[in-house]
Design an enzyme around this catalytic site. Structure first.
Site, PDB file in Angstrom:
ATOM      1  N   HIS A 238     -33.910   7.838  64.521  1.00 41.77           N
ATOM      2  CA  HIS A 238     -34.987   8.399  63.709  1.00 41.77           C
ATOM      3  C   HIS A 238     -35.462   7.359  62.690  1.00 41.77           C
ATOM      4  O   HIS A 238     -34.680   6.578  62.176  1.00 41.77           O
ATOM      5  CB  HIS A 238     -34.464   9.651  62.990  1.00 41.77           C
ATOM      6  CG  HIS A 238     -35.527  10.415  62.267  1.00 41.77           C
ATOM      7  ND1 HIS A 238     -36.490  11.135  62.913  1.00 41.77           N
ATOM      8  CD2 HIS A 238     -35.770  10.570  60.932  1.00 41.77           C
ATOM      9  CE1 HIS A 238     -37.278  11.713  62.029  1.00 41.77           C
ATOM     10  NE2 HIS A 238     -36.872  11.380  60.821  1.00 41.77           N
TER      11      HIS A 238
ATOM     12  N   ASP B 264     -32.415   9.899  68.294  1.00 42.20           N
ATOM     13  CA  ASP B 264     -32.906  10.625  67.119  1.00 42.20           C
ATOM     14  C   ASP B 264     -32.233  11.993  67.042  1.00 42.20           C
ATOM     15  O   ASP B 264     -32.507  12.875  67.859  1.00 42.20           O
ATOM     16  CB  ASP B 264     -34.421  10.787  67.214  1.00 42.20           C
ATOM     17  CG  ASP B 264     -35.038  11.408  65.966  1.00 42.20           C
ATOM     18  OD1 ASP B 264     -34.282  11.911  65.115  1.00 42.20           O
ATOM     19  OD2 ASP B 264     -36.273  11.397  65.867  1.00 42.20           O
TER      20      ASP B 264
ATOM     21  N   CYS C 148     -42.308  11.147  61.251  1.00 44.49           N
ATOM     22  CA  CYS C 148     -41.394  12.192  60.774  1.00 44.49           C
ATOM     23  C   CYS C 148     -42.197  13.476  60.522  1.00 44.49           C
ATOM     24  O   CYS C 148     -42.840  13.990  61.423  1.00 44.49           O
ATOM     25  CB  CYS C 148     -40.653  11.686  59.541  1.00 44.49           C
ATOM     26  SG  CYS C 148     -39.230  12.692  59.054  1.00 44.49           S
TER      27      CYS C 148
END
Length: 273
Positions: A223, A192, A131
């Site tokens: 994600h 994502d 991330c």
């Protein structure tokens, strides 16, 4: 391989000397107290060093790597993890924008410096993260000491933004700042929403146009699919295990072995079957 956990509080010049806590997870080989290992910086997501991040880092350490995990938001928070709830998510996203790019880069430098100073590290360093941490691992690739960066679902690169008052990561790639640096791996989930297809295409095109040695993986996942806790139904253990093995191959090939200095012979691949 057995592992141990410790931490170091390192003064941050940009934060008036207020320290950043860097957690260090090290492999231990009984009866070999002078063993040395390659180092890996593991950058966390917006929640700092949570249980999933620590387990991810511990899994790397158990393969024979000294792992450093910086507390990303030391300017705003204690070293404790931020909860995976709505309030914690809002806090983490707020800090992500408030923190300056120079401060992010300083954290990377301090973490790399720490690894290279440890008596159980042999000075060969790589980086990874998820991330926000994926973007920070991408930034770490600009440091010539980092021989490989494996970036999991790295956010914000496609929008060319990270924090306040700094340069754009993709702009630096276009300017040649990754030329002659280490190997890069970009891993994204095709579902994502944080890094949509247009963003992934932009990142891939920019890296390939700049002749950066990169492996670009797009998998059937959302994600944060490697987060084994509070994943909101997105954790894919089998896929995570597969990609972890891919990452370890890259680490073993780039920092796990001392191959001597890199020489670019500029030879094109032969077109053979």
């Amino acid at each position: 391989m057995l592992i141990t956990k410790d931490f170091h509080d390192i003064p941050s010049p940009l934060d008036g000397g207020r320290p950043i806590r860097v957690f260090v997870i090290s492999p231990v080989v009984p009866n070999y107290p002078q063993a040395k290992f390659p180092g890996v910086v593991v950058f966390s997501e917006i929640y700092q060093v949570t249980g999933p991040v620590e387990r991810f880092a511990g899994s790397i350490a158990s393969q024979g790597y000294v792992v450093a995990c910086p507390s990303t938001y030391h300017e705003f928070e204690s070293p404790d993890p931020i909860p995976y709830d709505t309030e914690g998510t809002d806090r983490g996203n707020k800090h992500k924008i408030e923190k300056t790019v120079a401060a992010y880069d300083e954290d990377a430098t301090l973490s790399i410096n720490l690894l290279m100073s440890l008596k159980n590290c042999n000075g060969r360093v790589a980086a990874t993260g998820m991330c926000l941490g994926g973007h920070l691992a991408f930034r770490a690739a600009f440091d010539h000491r980092v021989l490989a960066s494996i970036c999991f679902f790295a956010t914000d690169i496609h929008s060319e933004t990270l924090g306040k008052g700094g340069d754009d990561s993709l702009a630096r790639v276009r300017e040649g700042d990754l030329k002659g640096k280490g190997e890069l791996v970009m891993i994204f989930g095709k579902q994502d929403t944080h890094v949509p297809r247009a963003g992934r295409d932009l990142i891939r095109m920019t890296l390939e146009d700049a002749n950066v040695p990169v492996s670009f993986l797009e998998v059937q996942a959302q994600h944060a699919f490697i987060r084994d806790e509070q994943s909101k139904g997105r954790w894919d253990a089998a896929l995570t295990r597969s990609l972890f093995a891919f990452m370890m191959e890259v680490l073993e090939r780039t920092v796990g072995r001392d191959l001597g200095p890199r020489v670019d012979f500029n030879k094109e691949s032969e077109h053979v079957c």
